[in-house]
Design a protein around this motif. Structure first.
Motif, PDB file in Angstrom:
ATOM      1  N   ASP A  81      40.904  40.265  44.087  1.00 23.89           N
ATOM      2  CA  ASP A  81      40.900  38.911  43.529  1.00 23.89           C
ATOM      3  C   ASP A  81      41.705  38.841  42.241  1.00 23.89           C
ATOM      4  O   ASP A  81      42.125  37.766  41.831  1.00 23.89           O
ATOM      5  N   LEU A  82      41.882  39.992  41.585  1.00 27.13           N
ATOM      6  CA  LEU A  82      42.542  40.033  40.289  1.00 27.13           C
ATOM      7  C   LEU A  82      43.091  41.434  40.053  1.00 27.13           C
ATOM      8  O   LEU A  82      42.465  42.420  40.440  1.00 27.13           O
ATOM      9  N   SER A 105      31.558  37.901  35.798  1.00 24.64           N
ATOM     10  CA  SER A 105      31.672  37.266  37.110  1.00 24.64           C
ATOM     11  C   SER A 105      30.473  37.525  38.015  1.00 24.64           C
ATOM     12  O   SER A 105      30.403  36.983  39.107  1.00 24.64           O
ATOM     13  N   HIS A 121      35.349  41.167  32.278  1.00 30.85           N
ATOM     14  CA  HIS A 121      35.519  40.148  33.319  1.00 30.85           C
ATOM     15  C   HIS A 121      34.563  40.406  34.488  1.00 30.85           C
ATOM     16  O   HIS A 121      33.966  39.477  35.023  1.00 30.85           O
ATOM     17  N   HIS A 146      33.550  40.198  43.829  1.00 22.45           N
ATOM     18  CA  HIS A 146      34.822  39.946  43.155  1.00 22.45           C
ATOM     19  C   HIS A 146      35.468  41.303  42.901  1.00 22.45           C
ATOM     20  O   HIS A 146      34.893  42.141  42.208  1.00 22.45           O
ATOM     21  N   ALA A 205      52.552  40.736  43.270  1.00 28.32           N
ATOM     22  CA  ALA A 205      51.121  40.672  43.586  1.00 28.32           C
ATOM     23  C   ALA A 205      50.777  39.427  44.385  1.00 28.32           C
ATOM     24  O   ALA A 205      51.335  38.354  44.167  1.00 28.32           O
ATOM     25  N   ILE A 240      53.552  41.962  38.468  1.00 28.36           N
ATOM     26  CA  ILE A 240      53.438  40.516  38.234  1.00 28.36           C
ATOM     27  C   ILE A 240      54.185  39.724  39.302  1.00 28.36           C
ATOM     28  O   ILE A 240      53.684  38.729  39.817  1.00 28.36           O
ATOM     29  N   CYS A 277      47.726  38.255  44.320  1.00 31.22           N
ATOM     30  CA  CYS A 277      46.604  37.650  43.609  1.00 31.22           C
ATOM     31  C   CYS A 277      47.001  37.486  42.146  1.00 31.22           C
ATOM     32  O   CYS A 277      48.034  38.003  41.713  1.00 31.22           O
ATOM     33  N   PRO A 278      46.172  36.789  41.351  1.00 23.52           N
ATOM     34  CA  PRO A 278      46.492  36.658  39.939  1.00 23.52           C
ATOM     35  C   PRO A 278      46.541  38.008  39.227  1.00 23.52           C
ATOM     36  O   PRO A 278      45.835  38.948  39.583  1.00 23.52           O
ATOM     37  N   VAL A 279      47.399  38.070  38.195  1.00 21.70           N
ATOM     38  CA  VAL A 279      47.556  39.283  37.389  1.00 21.70           C
ATOM     39  C   VAL A 279      47.321  38.899  35.931  1.00 21.70           C
ATOM     40  O   VAL A 279      47.877  37.920  35.447  1.00 21.70           O
ATOM     41  N   VAL A 280      46.496  39.690  35.252  1.00 21.62           N
ATOM     42  CA  VAL A 280      46.298  39.523  33.820  1.00 21.62           C
ATOM     43  C   VAL A 280      46.953  40.707  33.131  1.00 21.62           C
ATOM     44  O   VAL A 280      46.663  41.862  33.458  1.00 21.62           O
TER      45      VAL A 280
END
Length: 138
Positions: free
Chosen positions: A99-100, A33, A29, A7, A127, A124, A129-132
């Protein structure tokens, strides 16, 4: 997604409480994971190493030690290229098939809350992939 079950988390880092909050989130995280790799990206405005957002070697060494102590594979990128911080983060995410992405957000005034920072907004929106987006504690 990253290959071989790893990951990959790209962290946009600046030497501020918000930057440390992003690192803390990514570290937590990654540990949760299982098999994870962290790619930390630090860049001054357009690659200028005189920019206060450009982390010192000591700061980056301390972060590398934290990742190593946690048993995490990691890479630290501090590029002198003329890209914006958002472009550096997005390029690292593309290069590593992330992945993030984790970025820190600073507190804003009521008027400032209408808009994210331009780098945060670009990451944001662009991207793959997901963004936190993490706020500093407190």
């Amino acid at each position: 997604m990253s290959d071989a079950g790893t990951h990959t988390i790209v962290v946009g880092y600046v030497p501020t409480p918000e930057g440390l909050a992003a690192v803390d989130y990514a570290l937590s995280h990654a540990q949760a994971s299982g098999k994870a790799r962290i790619v930390l990206v630090n860049s001054g405005a357009h690659g200028r190493d005189s920019d206060p957002k450009f982390a010192s070697a000591e700061d980056l060494d301390a972060l590398a030690s934290r990742f190593a102590e946690a048993g995490l594979e990691h890479e630290i990128r501090q590029t002198p290229q003329a890209l914006s911080p958002a472009e550096e983060i997005l390029a690292a995410a593309d290069d590593t098939d992330a992945d993030l992405i984790v970025i820190g957000l600073r507190r804003r005034s009521p008027v400032g809350k209408l808009f994210l920072g331009s780098s945060s907004q670009q990451v944001i929106l662009d991207a793959a992939c997901p963004v936190v987006a993490v706020k500093r504690p407190g």
